[in-house]
Design a protein around this motif. Structure first.
Motif, PDB file in Angstrom:
ATOM      1  N   ASN A   2       0.821  -1.217   0.000  1.00  0.00           N
ATOM      2  CA  ASN A   2       0.000   0.000   0.000  1.00  0.00           C
ATOM      3  C   ASN A   2       0.858   1.272   0.000  1.00  0.00           C
ATOM      4  O   ASN A   2       0.329   2.361  -0.128  1.00  0.00           O
ATOM      5  CB  ASN A   2      -0.971   0.007   1.175  1.00  0.00           C
ATOM      6  CG  ASN A   2      -0.273  -0.152   2.510  1.00  0.00           C
ATOM      7  OD1 ASN A   2       0.946  -0.383   2.571  1.00  0.00           O
ATOM      8  ND2 ASN A   2      -1.014  -0.043   3.580  1.00  0.00           N
ATOM      9  N   THR A   5       2.040   2.761  -5.673  1.00  0.00           N
ATOM     10  CA  THR A   5       0.961   2.719  -6.653  1.00  0.00           C
ATOM     11  C   THR A   5       1.535   2.158  -7.947  1.00  0.00           C
ATOM     12  O   THR A   5       2.548   2.670  -8.447  1.00  0.00           O
ATOM     13  CB  THR A   5       0.410   4.137  -6.907  1.00  0.00           C
ATOM     14  OG1 THR A   5      -0.067   4.672  -5.676  1.00  0.00           O
ATOM     15  CG2 THR A   5      -0.712   4.119  -7.926  1.00  0.00           C
ATOM     16  N   ASN A  24       4.163   6.267  -2.661  1.00  0.00           N
ATOM     17  CA  ASN A  24       3.117   7.200  -2.239  1.00  0.00           C
ATOM     18  C   ASN A  24       3.673   8.288  -1.330  1.00  0.00           C
ATOM     19  O   ASN A  24       3.117   9.380  -1.264  1.00  0.00           O
ATOM     20  CB  ASN A  24       1.985   6.454  -1.537  1.00  0.00           C
ATOM     21  CG  ASN A  24       1.256   5.514  -2.479  1.00  0.00           C
ATOM     22  OD1 ASN A  24       1.233   5.722  -3.686  1.00  0.00           O
ATOM     23  ND2 ASN A  24       0.679   4.470  -1.926  1.00  0.00           N
TER      24      ASN A  24
END
Length: 129
Positions: A2, A5, A24
């Motif tokens: 997470n 991307t 990110n």
């Protein structure tokens, strides 16, 4: 995963597929290799020769492994992103490389290979009598 991307697929091979990704946090571009085989423990991941070797290596002519991630039994290698690779350079050219460029490419390959051989124990699989 997470923290990254996925932007686009860069390639697909026998052992995994490679995506271009973006951090990110920093916005840095990375290459993310997703292994096709499943890994059921962190120890199993850390015992891979690729992981053991790449974790030790820091050289201008060797791709840098930034991080190893295991998520839902999938293993991901996060590498520094390179805009081009040698295969793409060779494929996309419309004329032969000059000798000076070939010498420079070979020099860089041999510098990286020499560094790897000096810093990674490679098991010899020769059979002796």
């Amino acid at each position: 995963m997470n923290r990254y991307t996925a932007l686009k697929q860069l390639g697909d091979g026998t052992y995994g597929s490679v995506l271009m990704g973006k951090s990110n946090d920093s916005g840095e571009l990375v290459a993310i290799k997703r292994m096709k085989r499943k890994f059921y423990s962190w120890e199993e991941c850390m015992n891979l020769r690729e992981v053991k070797s790449l974790k030790k290596l820091n050289h201008a002519n060797v791709i840098k492994l930034k991080e190893v991630i295991r998520e839902n039994d999938h293993l991901y290698f996060v590498f520094e992103y390179m805009k081009e690779n040698l295969y793409q350079l060779m494929k996309d050219r419309n004329k032969l490389f000059p000798e000076s460029v070939i010498r420079n490419i070979i020099y860089q390959i041999l510098q990286g290979l020499s560094f790897i051989h000096k810093h990674v124990k490679i098991r010899c699989l020769l059979k002796t009598k």
